[in-house]
Enzyme design. Sequence first.
Site, short mmCIF file in Angstrom:
data_model
loop_
_atom_site.label_atom_id
_atom_site.label_comp_id
_atom_site.label_asym_id
_atom_site.label_seq_id
_atom_site.Cartn_x
_atom_site.Cartn_y
_atom_site.Cartn_z
CG ASP A 137 -20.18 18.14 -24.61
OD1 ASP A 137 -21.18 18.77 -24.26
OD2 ASP A 137 -20.16 17.34 -25.56
NE ARG A 138 -16.17 15.84 -17.49
CZ ARG A 138 -16.55 14.79 -16.80
NH1 ARG A 138 -16.82 14.90 -15.50
NH2 ARG A 138 -16.70 13.61 -17.37
#
Length: 302
Positions: A137-138
């Site tokens: 994930d970011r």
Amino acid sequence: MTTLTLTADRAGERVDALLSRLVPELTRSAAQRLLERGGVTLDGKPVRKNDKPVPGQMLTVALPDPEPIDLLPQSIPLDVVYEDPDVIVVNKPVGLVVHPAPGHPDGTLVNALLYHCGSSLSGINGALRPGIVHRIDRDTSGLIIAAKNDRAHLALAAQLQGHTLARTYEAVAVGSLREEAGAVNAPIGRHPADRKRMAVDRKKGREAVTHWSVLARYPGYTHVECRLETGRTHQIRVHMASIGHPLLGDTVYGAKKPVPGLAGQCLHARRLRFIHPSTGEPVELECPLPDWFQEILRKIGR
């Protein structure tokens, strides 16, 4: 145009939901648009989005060609942990998106890899995700591996599928886990009401297993290690929330109020182990906890 043939395997499931589950490229809304355009047939006949195939019926899906996109190499600093002619492993910082997507057309890890590696990236995952074998994930930091040729990509993808590409994370969970170790074995699928979220779905979800163990205990929090047996979207975040211990700072699956000093969930991909696609030798890599993670541990330990 890409044509796929799928076999319905669950009775009573709407065809749009079935397509979004079986075809990674399709969200449910995208599946509905494709159905409206006549891009899907059931046993050779037109099908509507609310039709419910029975097990054994054949769906033929004509996926439109991806829209052309110009990915620009961008000089974005990379913390390269390992690199050779086959693979590159990067310690990704929080905030760096892995590949272009709506709202993030550039400034991604892929743009950085194109600048760093030139044309030496596998094309198996298409124009938007060259070289990308798995994602994080970011707002998750840590180790991510990319393939520099198709042979390496296929070998690493097979390890991912066979659960031999080992990924170990560290996280801070809210609350005190009663046991010292355990496992969450709960299938994960799209949330029925919010397509941007995932959820435990025991009827339609895909197999997902997370092994966890306690590293340290703090008042109101637990520092845990999580080892992925499978690799579903948001897996650790969904699984820990499902047992009542969401990750600190996770405003999607936990408390909605952001935590000062955290850009998102307190989650770091600490270790990576794989079999080298050329040498056949095991490669084990580790990156330290970032400063922001260590600062969180200091704060909750006061």
